[in-house]
Design an enzyme around this catalytic site. Structure first.
Site, mmCIF file in Angstrom:
data_model
loop_
_atom_site.group_PDB
_atom_site.id
_atom_site.type_symbol
_atom_site.label_atom_id
_atom_site.label_comp_id
_atom_site.label_asym_id
_atom_site.label_seq_id
_atom_site.Cartn_x
_atom_site.Cartn_y
_atom_site.Cartn_z
ATOM 1 N N TYR A 1 4.373 0.445 -3.105
ATOM 2 C CA TYR A 1 4.116 0.126 -4.523
ATOM 3 C C TYR A 1 5.138 -0.879 -5.059
ATOM 4 O O TYR A 1 5.561 -0.805 -6.209
ATOM 5 C CB TYR A 1 4.135 1.406 -5.379
ATOM 6 C CG TYR A 1 3.011 2.361 -5.064
ATOM 7 C CD1 TYR A 1 1.807 2.294 -5.754
ATOM 8 C CD2 TYR A 1 3.127 3.319 -4.069
ATOM 9 C CE1 TYR A 1 0.755 3.157 -5.461
ATOM 10 C CE2 TYR A 1 2.080 4.183 -3.763
ATOM 11 C CZ TYR A 1 0.904 4.095 -4.467
ATOM 12 O OH TYR A 1 -0.142 4.932 -4.178
ATOM 13 N N ARG B 1 -7.925 15.340 2.295
ATOM 14 C CA ARG B 1 -6.704 15.848 2.950
ATOM 15 C C ARG B 1 -5.529 15.867 1.977
ATOM 16 O O ARG B 1 -4.718 16.785 1.995
ATOM 17 C CB ARG B 1 -6.341 15.002 4.180
ATOM 18 C CG ARG B 1 -7.137 15.352 5.408
ATOM 19 C CD ARG B 1 -6.496 14.804 6.675
ATOM 20 N NE ARG B 1 -6.239 13.372 6.610
ATOM 21 C CZ ARG B 1 -7.169 12.423 6.759
ATOM 22 N NH1 ARG B 1 -8.425 12.757 6.969
ATOM 23 N NH2 ARG B 1 -6.853 11.151 6.690
ATOM 24 N N HIS C 1 0.820 -1.206 0.000
ATOM 25 C CA HIS C 1 0.000 0.000 0.000
ATOM 26 C C HIS C 1 0.858 1.261 0.000
ATOM 27 O O HIS C 1 0.514 2.259 -0.621
ATOM 28 C CB HIS C 1 -0.911 -0.023 1.234
ATOM 29 C CG HIS C 1 -2.005 0.981 1.197
ATOM 30 N ND1 HIS C 1 -3.120 0.829 0.417
ATOM 31 C CD2 HIS C 1 -2.156 2.159 1.852
ATOM 32 C CE1 HIS C 1 -3.918 1.872 0.590
ATOM 33 N NE2 HIS C 1 -3.360 2.692 1.453
ATOM 34 N N GLN D 1 -7.817 9.600 12.009
ATOM 35 C CA GLN D 1 -8.061 10.523 10.901
ATOM 36 C C GLN D 1 -7.869 11.990 11.315
ATOM 37 O O GLN D 1 -7.666 12.301 12.480
ATOM 38 C CB GLN D 1 -9.497 10.313 10.404
ATOM 39 C CG GLN D 1 -9.732 8.925 9.840
ATOM 40 C CD GLN D 1 -8.958 8.701 8.555
ATOM 41 O OE1 GLN D 1 -9.276 9.259 7.518
ATOM 42 N NE2 GLN D 1 -7.925 7.885 8.614
ATOM 43 N N GLU E 1 -3.761 4.991 12.426
ATOM 44 C CA GLU E 1 -4.268 5.734 11.270
ATOM 45 C C GLU E 1 -5.487 6.564 11.665
ATOM 46 O O GLU E 1 -6.433 6.720 10.893
ATOM 47 C CB GLU E 1 -4.579 4.776 10.111
ATOM 48 C CG GLU E 1 -3.309 4.173 9.536
ATOM 49 C CD GLU E 1 -3.526 3.297 8.304
ATOM 50 O OE1 GLU E 1 -4.627 3.316 7.728
ATOM 51 O OE2 GLU E 1 -2.577 2.587 7.925
ATOM 52 N N HIS F 1 -10.427 2.865 -0.954
ATOM 53 C CA HIS F 1 -10.621 2.431 0.435
ATOM 54 C C HIS F 1 -11.446 1.158 0.395
ATOM 55 O O HIS F 1 -12.521 1.058 0.986
ATOM 56 C CB HIS F 1 -11.275 3.534 1.277
ATOM 57 C CG HIS F 1 -10.509 3.794 2.537
ATOM 58 N ND1 HIS F 1 -11.088 3.983 3.755
ATOM 59 C CD2 HIS F 1 -9.166 3.862 2.772
ATOM 60 C CE1 HIS F 1 -10.154 4.163 4.681
ATOM 61 N NE2 HIS F 1 -8.983 4.101 4.098
ATOM 62 N N ASN F 2 -10.920 0.171 -0.337
ATOM 63 C CA ASN F 2 -11.695 -1.035 -0.653
ATOM 64 C C ASN F 2 -11.853 -1.972 0.542
ATOM 65 O O ASN F 2 -12.964 -2.307 0.934
ATOM 66 C CB ASN F 2 -11.018 -1.799 -1.798
ATOM 67 C CG ASN F 2 -10.826 -0.933 -3.025
ATOM 68 O OD1 ASN F 2 -11.549 0.031 -3.221
ATOM 69 N ND2 ASN F 2 -9.847 -1.258 -3.844
ATOM 70 N N HIS F 3 -10.735 -2.411 1.091
ATOM 71 C CA HIS F 3 -10.807 -3.392 2.181
ATOM 72 C C HIS F 3 -11.582 -2.851 3.383
ATOM 73 O O HIS F 3 -12.477 -3.518 3.894
ATOM 74 C CB HIS F 3 -9.393 -3.846 2.592
ATOM 75 C CG HIS F 3 -8.718 -4.751 1.603
ATOM 76 N ND1 HIS F 3 -8.538 -4.402 0.285
ATOM 77 C CD2 HIS F 3 -8.188 -5.989 1.740
ATOM 78 C CE1 HIS F 3 -7.908 -5.405 -0.340
ATOM 79 N NE2 HIS F 3 -7.686 -6.376 0.519
ATOM 80 N N GLY G 1 -2.205 9.098 -8.654
ATOM 81 C CA GLY G 1 -2.899 7.814 -8.698
ATOM 82 C C GLY G 1 -2.660 6.989 -7.456
ATOM 83 O O GLY G 1 -2.046 7.428 -6.481
ATOM 84 N N ASN G 2 -3.144 5.774 -7.515
ATOM 85 C CA ASN G 2 -3.142 4.887 -6.360
ATOM 86 C C ASN G 2 -3.209 3.463 -6.898
ATOM 87 O O ASN G 2 -3.835 3.217 -7.929
ATOM 88 C CB ASN G 2 -4.381 5.222 -5.512
ATOM 89 C CG ASN G 2 -4.620 4.244 -4.377
ATOM 90 O OD1 ASN G 2 -5.600 3.520 -4.375
ATOM 91 N ND2 ASN G 2 -3.748 4.209 -3.405
#
Length: 732
Positions: A51, A115, A48, A313, A311, A94-96, A529-530
Site C-alpha cells: 500500500y 479465506r 498490492h 490457492q 500463489e 481480483h481485477n487484473h 479494505g483493499n
C-alpha cells in the site's frame, strides 16, 4: 546460498523495484541479495502488498466505534452484534487476473476473500460482488461477463455460501481493465476469534491445505502494474482455484478452531508463503526458521524462489501450541488435506530459509516490513465541474418513453441473469431475493439479521472525487437503512488508475477525504479494505471506483421493509427534498448522451436525519415498503417498486416541484420512497423531525401513470427491464 547470480539493474527493474527502493534493500541487507531474497522484497514491497502509494491517506480514515472489535490491519474487520456474535467481513479485488482469465480470476478472487474471513474463525454466511465491465459493444465484454459470472457462481455455489447481492455496471473506461470486487461476510463467536501474530519461541509453523505449484508466481507484482498490449501473456500469473478443496479447508480449520491448539493463523493470499510468514512473524516480533524441503509440492524441482512466491490457492499457515501437532494433523488428514510442519519460531527476528541442505535466504523481518516504502505522491485536485441547471437540459415530450429507456439501460436493467446463476438461498437464512436495496441474511437460529449492500457511483467520483466519496458511503447507508437495519461499518475497495499521475492520485485523495467525512458524520467506520491501483491500459485509466461494502444490524428480521409495493390504495410519500439535480445523472447520459456536470451535493447531516426517521418507521413496524432513490431518480425508484410487486402507481409532481423531468429523473441525495396507510400522521411527524416529506401519489392497478396522461403498463416496463441482459448475452 543459491541463486548467487549477479543481480543486474534489469533484474531489479523486472521485479518492479525502483533504483531508490533497491538501494534501501542493500542498506537493510548490508550486502547484495540473492534472487530469492530479491523476489521476496519485490512482492512484499509491491503496491498490492505494501500500500505504498495509499497508506498515507488510508491512515486518515475513521476506524473505531464501540462495536468495532478489530479494524484494518488484520485479514478482515470485525464488529460486535451482541449475544456473543461477531460479524467478520472484507472486500477485495481480483481485477487484473479476471481480465486475463475471467473464470479463474473471478473464482480465485472469491476463494481468497472467503479465506480471509474464515482464517479469523468465522463461517462465511454471505458473499457479494461488485462488477464493472467495458462498453457493451466492445468485442471482449460478453466473454468477460460470461466467464466472471460463471467463476463467481462456480466457487460460491460449491462452497455452499449464498451470493446475496452486488452490482454490475458497464462503461467504456473499463474496456481494457474490468473490475471484479468480491466481498465475504462471516459469523463468529466473539470469544473465539483468531489473529495472525505469531508467538511462542520454539512453536511449530505449520502449512495446511493444497500443495504448492507454480501458479500465480508474481501475481502480486502483476496486480501492481498497468496493462499493455502483451497482458494476455500473463496467464501463468493467474492462480487456479478449487472450491471443493477450500470447502474441506474451511471445515478442517473450524474444527481445529473449536480446540485451543492454534496460536496464530494466516491465509496464503497475495505473495503466498512469503507474505503470510512475514506478516505473522512481524506482528509477533519473532523470527522463523523455515525448511522448504517440507513444503508440500505439486510440481517437481521447484526452487526456493518459486515456492516463496507461488500463489497456489487453498493454503493456510498456522502456529500451534507445543505438543498439539498430532491432534491438528489428525484433523487435516481426516479432511484429506496436506499437513506439514515447515518451520519453528525463533528469537532472531530473521526469516531463514533452508532448501536442500543450504541456507537460501536470510532476511531481517522488521526492517523489511517497516521499511516498506510509503510515498507521498504528488497530487492535483480535480477541477470543479460546472453545475448543470434544469434549464440547460432538454425537457422530453414523453416522460414515459424516458422511463422505459432508463429502466432497460445496461446499468439499471435487471441483473437477474447474473444472480440466478448464484445460489442465494443455500444455508436457508437469506431473506428475500437479490435485487432489492440491500440483502438481508438472518443470523441462524435467531430473529436478528444483517443487511448488506455494495455500491459505487464512479461517474460522480470522476466529476468530483470528494462529493463522490461522500456519496458512495451515503448510498450504502441508505440502502441498508431502507431495509430497516442500522448501518454499522464498511469495507472499501479502492479501484483507481496509475497513482504516479498526479491527477489520478488527486482522485484517490479526494475520494478518501469524502469517504472519511461521511463515515464520521454517519458513525459508520471503515473496518477493512483493499486498494487496487494501476487499473489502466495503455495509459487510459478507469473511472475512479471506490466500491463500498456496508453491513448493518436488524434487531428483528420480522420487521424489515422491501422495495416491492405491498398493497393497493396506499399513499406514496417521498422523504427528502427534490430539487431536480441532473448533473452526472443517468438521464443526462442515457437520454442526452452527455457525461458532464457536477454530481449532486451530499448533505451528511440530512442523510443521517432522514435515515434515522425512515428507520424508526420500519423498526416500529409502521411501514413495510421502502426504497432509496439513487441512479435514475424518483421515476426509476417508483418503477422498480411497481415492477417488484406487479402493483401499479399514479404519481403527480407537487406544485412546488421543479420542471417535470428534473423532478422525475434528478438524482438529489438523502431521499427515500415509502408507501403507507398513515401518510398524514407521518408527514406531521416528519415536519416535527425537520425532515422534508410530501405525498406524491397512490399505489394500485396495473399501470404506472405520471401526471394526467402519461401512462404505461407495469408489464411493458418490466419486459424491457428484465429482457436487456439475457438478450445481450444471447447474441452471437
Amino acid at each position: 546460498m543459491e541463486n548467487m547470480s549477479e543481480i543486474t539493474p534489469e533484474i531489479v527493474a523486472s521485479h518492479g523495484l525502483t533504483n531508490d527502493e533497491y538501494q534501501e534493500v542493500l542498506s537493510i541487507m548490508g550486502r547484495e541479495p540473492n534472487l530469492t531474497e530479491l523476489g521476496i522484497f519485490s512482492v512484499m514491497w509491491s503496491e498490492h502488498c505494501s500500500y505504498k502509494s495509499s497508506k498515507k491517506w488510508l491512515k486518515t480514515l475513521p476506524t473505531k466505534a464501540p462495536w468495532v472489535i478489530c479494524g484494518p490491519g488484520e485479514n478482515a474487520g470485525i464488529i460486535d452484534i451482541g449475544d456473543n456474535h461477531a460479524i467478520i467481513f472484507k472486500m477485495e479485488s481480483h481485477n487484473h487476473p479476471s481480465f486475463i482469465e475471467p473464470y479463474q480470476g473471478a473464482t480465485t478472487g472469491v476463494g481468497g476473500i472467503m479465506r480471509d474471513v474464515f482464517t479469523m474463525g468465522a463461517r462465511p454466511i454471505a458473499n457479494l460482488n461488485a462488477l464493472r465491465f467495458g462498453k457493451i459493444d466492445h468485442p471482449k465484454t460478453k466473454h468477460l461477463v460470461s466467464g466472471v459470472v460463471a467463476g463467481i457462481a462456480g466457487y460460491g455455489n460449491c462452497m455452499g455460501v449464498p451470493t446475496v447481492g452486488g452490482e454490475c455496471e458497464f462503461h467504456t473506461s473499463y474496456d481494457g481493465n474490468i473490475l471484479v470486487n468480491a466481498m465475504t461476510i462471516g459469523l463468529a463467536e466473539t470469544d473465539n476469534i483468531f489473529y495472525s501474530a505469531a508467538a511462542g519461541i520454539g512453536n511449530s509453523v505449520v502449512y495446511v491445505g493444497s500443495k504448492t505449484g507454480r501458479d500465480g508466481i508474481h501475481g502480486a507484482t502483476m496486480a501492481s502494474t498497468e496493462f499493455s498490449e502483451d497482458s494476455e501473456a500473463k496467464r501463468p500469473t493467474v492462480q487456479v482455484g478449487d472450491p471443493f478443496t477450500e470447502k474441506l479447508l474451511l471445515e478442517a480449520c473450524l474444527e481445529l478452531m473449536a480446540t485451543d491448539a492454534i496460536v496464530a493463523i494466516q491465509d496464503m493470499g497475495a505473495a503466498g508463503l512469503t507474505s503470510s510468514s512475514f506478516e505473522m512473524a512481524s506482528k509477533g516480533g519473532v523470527g522463523i526458521d523455515m525448511n522448504l524441503d517440507a513444503v508440500p509440492q505439486r510440481e517437481a524441482n521447484m526452487t526456493a524462489y518459486e515456492m516463496m512466491l507461488s500463489e497456489s490457492q487453498e493454503r493456510m499457515l498456522m502456529v500451534l501450541k507445543p505438543g498439539r501437532e498430532d491432534e491438528a494433523r489428525a484433523i487435516f488428514e481426516k479432511w484429506e488435506l496436506d499437513f506439514a510442519i515447515i518451520g519453528t519460531l525463533t528469537d532472531t527476528k530473521h526469516m531463514v530459509l533452508h532448501h536442500k541442505g543450504e541456507v537460501v535466504a536470510d532476511l531481517p523481518i522488521d526492517p523489511l516490513a517497516e521499511a516498506s516504502p510509503e510515498y507521498d505522491r504528488p497530487w492535483v485536485e480535480t477541477p470543479k465541474a460546472a453545475t448543470i441547471s434544469i434549464d440547460d437540459t432538454n425537457a422530453p415530450n414523453d416522460p414515459i418513453a424516458v422511463l422505459k429507456t432508463l429502466v432497460s439501460c445496461p446499468d439499471l436493467a435487471s441483473k437477474r441473469w447474473i444472480w440466478e446463476q448464484y445460489d442465494h438461498m443455500v444455508m436457508a437464512d437469506t431473506v428475500g431475493r437479490p435485487g432489492g436495496d440491500a440483502a438481508v441474511v438472518r443470523i441462524h437460529g435467531t430473529n436478528k439479521a444483517i443487511a448488506t449492500s455494495s455500491d459505487c457511483s464512479p461517474r460522480y467520483c470522476f466529476a468530483d472525487p470528494y462529493e463522490g466519496g461522500k456519496q458512495v458511503v451515503a448510498e450504502t447507508y441508505r440502502n441498508i437503512t431502507a431495509t430497516g437495519a442500522k448501518p454499522m461499518a464498511i469495507t472499501d475497495n479502492m479501484n483507481f488508475g496509475n497513482p504516479e499521475r498526479p491527477e489520478i492520485m488527486g482522485q484517490f485523495v479526494g475520494c478518501v477525504k469524502g469517504i472519511g467525512e461521511a463515515c464520521i458524520a454517519l458513525d459508520y467506520p471503515v473496518v477493512s479494505g483493499n486498494v487496487s491501483l494501476y487499473n489502466e491500459t495503455n495509459g487510459q485509466g478507469i473511472l475512479p471506483t471506490p466500491t463500498i461494502g456496508g453491513v448493518g444490524l436488524m434487531a428483528d428480521v420480522n420487521k424489515h421493509a422491501s422495495v416491492a409495493f405491498s398493497e393497493e390504495g396506499q399513499d406514496i410519500v417521498v422523504i427528502g427534498e427534490t430539487l431536480g439535480h441532473l448533473g452526472q445523472s443517468l438521464y443526462l447520459r442515457e437520454i442526452e448522451s452527455r457525461e458532464e456536470g457536477a454530481p449532486p451535493p451530499v448533505d451528511l447531516a440530512m442523510e443521517r436525519r432522514n435515515g434515522d426517521f425512515v428507520r424508526s418507521l420500519i423498526e416500529a413496524g409502521r411501514i413495510t415498503t421502502c426504497h432509496d432513490i439513487s441512479g435514475g431518480g424518483l421515476g426509476v425508484a417508483i418503477a422498480e417498486m411497481s415492477m417488484a410487486s406487479g402493483i401499479g402507481a399514479t404519481i403527480d409532481a407537487p406544485k412546488t416541484a421543479p420542471a417535470l423531468h428534473g423532478w422525475l429523473f434528478g438524482e438529489d441525495q438523502a431521499r427515500y420512497i415509502i408507501a403507507t396507510n398513515e401518510a398524514d400522521v407521518i408527514l406531521s411527524e416528519a415536519t416535527a423531525a425537520g425532515v422534508s416529506a410530501e405525498k406524491i401519489g397512490k399505489t394500485g392497478g396495473k399501470m404506472l401513470t405520471v401526471g394526467p396522461q402519461a401512462t404505461i403498463s407495469v408489464e411493458d416496463l418490466a419486459a424491457g427491464h428484465q429482457g436487456w441482459l439475457p438478450e445481450f448475452m444471447s447474441q452471437p
